[in-house]
Design a protein around this motif. Structure first.
Motif, PDB file in Angstrom:
ATOM      1  N   ILE A 107      44.576  40.945  45.269  1.00  0.00           N
ATOM      2  CA  ILE A 107      43.792  40.535  44.088  1.00  0.00           C
ATOM      3  C   ILE A 107      43.766  39.004  43.986  1.00  0.00           C
ATOM      4  O   ILE A 107      42.708  38.404  43.780  1.00  0.00           O
ATOM      5  N   GLU A 110      41.510  37.616  46.872  1.00  0.00           N
ATOM      6  CA  GLU A 110      40.074  37.812  46.640  1.00  0.00           C
ATOM      7  C   GLU A 110      39.586  37.003  45.447  1.00  0.00           C
ATOM      8  O   GLU A 110      38.433  36.583  45.400  1.00  0.00           O
ATOM      9  N   PHE A 111      40.494  36.778  44.502  1.00  0.00           N
ATOM     10  CA  PHE A 111      40.161  35.898  43.368  1.00  0.00           C
ATOM     11  C   PHE A 111      39.805  34.505  43.881  1.00  0.00           C
ATOM     12  O   PHE A 111      38.769  33.940  43.551  1.00  0.00           O
ATOM     13  N   SER A 114      36.595  34.399  45.828  1.00  0.00           N
ATOM     14  CA  SER A 114      35.451  34.500  44.935  1.00  0.00           C
ATOM     15  C   SER A 114      35.164  33.165  44.252  1.00  0.00           C
ATOM     16  O   SER A 114      34.014  32.729  44.149  1.00  0.00           O
TER      17      SER A 114
ATOM     18  N   VAL B 262      35.363  36.504  36.854  1.00  0.00           N
ATOM     19  CA  VAL B 262      35.704  36.988  38.200  1.00  0.00           C
ATOM     20  C   VAL B 262      35.383  38.493  38.278  1.00  0.00           C
ATOM     21  O   VAL B 262      35.848  39.256  37.433  1.00  0.00           O
ATOM     22  N   PRO B 263      34.593  38.910  39.268  1.00  0.00           N
ATOM     23  CA  PRO B 263      34.098  40.299  39.283  1.00  0.00           C
ATOM     24  C   PRO B 263      35.112  41.318  39.811  1.00  0.00           C
ATOM     25  O   PRO B 263      34.826  42.063  40.760  1.00  0.00           O
ATOM     26  N   PHE B 264      36.266  41.379  39.171  1.00  0.00           N
ATOM     27  CA  PHE B 264      37.284  42.336  39.617  1.00  0.00           C
ATOM     28  C   PHE B 264      36.797  43.773  39.514  1.00  0.00           C
ATOM     29  O   PHE B 264      37.134  44.622  40.345  1.00  0.00           O
ATOM     30  N   LEU B 268      34.476  42.651  43.929  1.00  0.00           N
ATOM     31  CA  LEU B 268      35.588  42.157  44.751  1.00  0.00           C
ATOM     32  C   LEU B 268      36.246  43.302  45.536  1.00  0.00           C
ATOM     33  O   LEU B 268      36.589  44.335  44.953  1.00  0.00           O
ATOM     34  N   VAL B 286      45.124  44.633  38.412  1.00  0.00           N
ATOM     35  CA  VAL B 286      44.581  43.319  38.058  1.00  0.00           C
ATOM     36  C   VAL B 286      45.321  42.761  36.837  1.00  0.00           C
ATOM     37  O   VAL B 286      45.697  41.584  36.803  1.00  0.00           O
TER      38      VAL B 286
END
Lengths: 242, 308
Positions: A107, A110-111, A114, B262-264, B268, B286
């Motif tokens: 996570i 990827e954060f 992004s 943020v597109p969690f 993503l 998350v």
């Protein structure tokens, strides 16, 4: 101006910082540099996957984000490797914890990817970096927790050293939130590696004027420590100017 | 400008003699009462010098931050000292030898930070607040029903309160660092103190899990609740299950900029388990992966439960 109350720590910092800001202004404006593989006899090298000799981080928020991105990539790759082939002596609780740790680091990774988008150091690479974990013993519970301890402690110290360098307050806030979770991870894996070692003298300063605070490492100190894991030479010097 | 000199000067000032901040603060207070619908119109009319988004930096001084950072450690130091039987008139909590060793480490590290933050405050010429009187059972010295009546006899109850205090300390410091970001030294002191709180909280959670509690070492929506909804203590965990993280791409908060979320929950590629988790399951991770700050008032309200 004389500083009658304390030695002029802050005054010095500010003067140095404003000087370096001016000095670094031109260098920082260039994009992240992925140097070629340096074969002088080949004027037109065809870079293969990861044919990269040096990764130089820029002295700005993008450089800082890329540095954190790289750290999270390393952690995520490490935990994924463990989760893919758990040591035989891992308990059910160990496995559940490592799946959590893997998920958290993916996570985080990827954060950053992004947020960085096209500014990610590896945005143009055909395949992502592979990291070298051969120095660690990943076939035993003890070996895995010892490796996790090294990586998590380093992560906490690195975040502590990165935060104040950010210009963008919203990045700073998000990295602080992540750094706090990394500290929780670190205490957990330390306790598993050795009971009650969650806040040992290697990670909490034990004496002197900073006693009681967490250890901090600067970007260049961290870069030196992760060097053996990387397929490239990481140059974090520009981050020191922030 | 040296902040310690600044502190020294602030300490010499009468608090009524701070004319610049006060009217604006009062205006914000009134706006809060009038309701948020009024706010945009007033902002466009130029009634306030800055957008409300920038307000937090104006309303907490470095001294406020130092005092809160010190209070957190003073509080935990006292709490652990009582549990170890170091305070006259309070019996030690019956912990195992291993647990006692951990609590000793916790107490000693809090004491170190009490000294550190006290020195930063007094070096700047400000004075330390007088020590409050503590009652960690929450009975205010027997004047009301205790919140934790068996605190001194039950290790489980003791550790539950310890988790509350450590998680709260971590969240409070997470919220404070940005107010002192113009002072690299103080900023790093706060951030590094925050890391210690997070380590301590993680360890207390591990101790509780070893005693059978349903709790992870990181704050998780899957943790069994240790507070009652609607109470002051429950505020410590309010907002921790947040799964929305936002940022702006410009450097300063004074420039209006588009906020990016943020597109969690959509694009993503974070759901990498085999088999993959449910959408709710991955969002739980998350929430775990980001600790959330809270305002100083949440901490001081919590501390108020245990002082009289």
């Amino acid at each position: 101006m004389s500083d009658s109350v304390v030695p002029s720590f802050l005054g010095r910092t500010l003067r140095r910082r404003s000087f370096l800001r001016v000095a670094g202004a031109t260098a920082a404006s260039s994009a992240l540099v992925l140097a070629g593989c340096g074969k002088d006899d080949n004027p037109n090298p065809t870079p293969g996957p990861n044919a990269v000799a040096t990764l130089t981080l820029t002295g700005d928020d993008n450089g800082l984000l890329n540095f954190a991105y790289l750290l999270e990539q390393i952690e995520a790759a490490f935990y994924q490797k463990v989760v893919t082939a758990f040591p035989a002596d891992f308990t059910a609780a160990d496995k559940a914890a490592f799946i959590d740790l893997r998920d958290h680091e993916v996570i985080h990774r990827e954060f950053f990817k992004s947020v960085l988008a096209a500014n990610a150091y590896d945005a143009a690479l055909p395949v992502p970096f592979e990291f070298n974990f051969t120095a660690y013993t990943l076939t035993t519970r003890a070996g895995v927790y010892a490796a996790a301890r090294t990586l998590e402690d380093l992560g906490v110290a690195a975040y502590n050293g990165l935060l104040r360098r950010f210009s963008n307050l919203t990045y700073l806030r998000l990295l602080a939130k992540i750094g706090s979770v990394e500290a929780r991870h670190a205490a957990f894996v330390r306790d598993q590696a050795e009971p009650n070692s969650f806040a040992g003298p290697e990670v909490i300063v034990a004496s002197g004027s900073l006693a009681g605070l967490s250890v901090l490492k600067t970007p260049t100190e961290v870069a030196a420590l992760i060097a053996p894991l990387l397929p490239v030479v990481l140059v974090a010097d520009n981050l020191m100017l922030l | 400008m040296d902040f310690l000199n600044l502190l020294a000067r602030l300490a010499d000032l009468d608090t009524t003699a701070l004319p610049a901040a006060a009217p604006r603060r009062a205006a914000l207070g009134r706006l809060g009462q009038a309701g948020t619908a009024l706010l945009p119109a007033l902002l466009f009319a130029g009634a306030l010098p800055q957008p409300a988004a920038a307000a937090p930096q104006d309303t907490r001084t470095r001294l406020d931050v130092l005092l809160l950072a010190r209070q957190i450690s003073v509080f935990e130091n006292e709490f652990y000292s009582q549990a170890l039987g170091l305070v006259a008139g309070v019996a030690a909590v019956p912990l195992s030898a291993t647990e006692k060793t951990a609590v000793q480490t916790l107490q000693q590290q809090e004491a170190l930070r009490v000294a550190l933050f006290s020195k930063l405050i007094t070096d700047g010429g400000a004075t330390l607040p007088t020590a409050p009187r503590y009652d960690f059972t929450g009975s205010k010295n027997g004047t009301k029903a205790a919140l934790y009546p068996d605190l001194q006899t039950s290790p489980d109850t003791f550790l539950r309160v310890a988790q509350l205090l450590e998680d709260a300390g971590g969240r409070a410091l997470l919220g404070q660092a940005e107010y002192v970001r113009n002072d690299g030294y103080l900023f790093e002191a706060v951030v590094r103190a925050q890391s210690v709180e997070a380590r301590h909280a993680s360890h207390i959670r591990t101790m509780r899990r070893q005693r059978g509690a349903t709790v992870k070492s990181w704050v998780s929506p899957a943790d069994a609740a240790i507070t009652t909804a609607g109470t002051v203590a429950a505020k410590v965990y309010e907002g921790e299950s947040n799964t929305v993280q936002v940022y702006t791409t410009t450097a300063t908060a004074t420039v209006a900029a588009a906020t990016v979320s943020v597109p969690f929950s959509s694009t993503l590629p974070i759901n990498v388990g085999t088999p993959p988790l449910t959408p709710a399951g991955i969002l739980e991770k998350v929430a775990e992966a980001f600790d959330e700050p809270f305002d100083a008032i949440v901490y001081t309200n919590l501390a108020d439960l245990f002082t009289y």
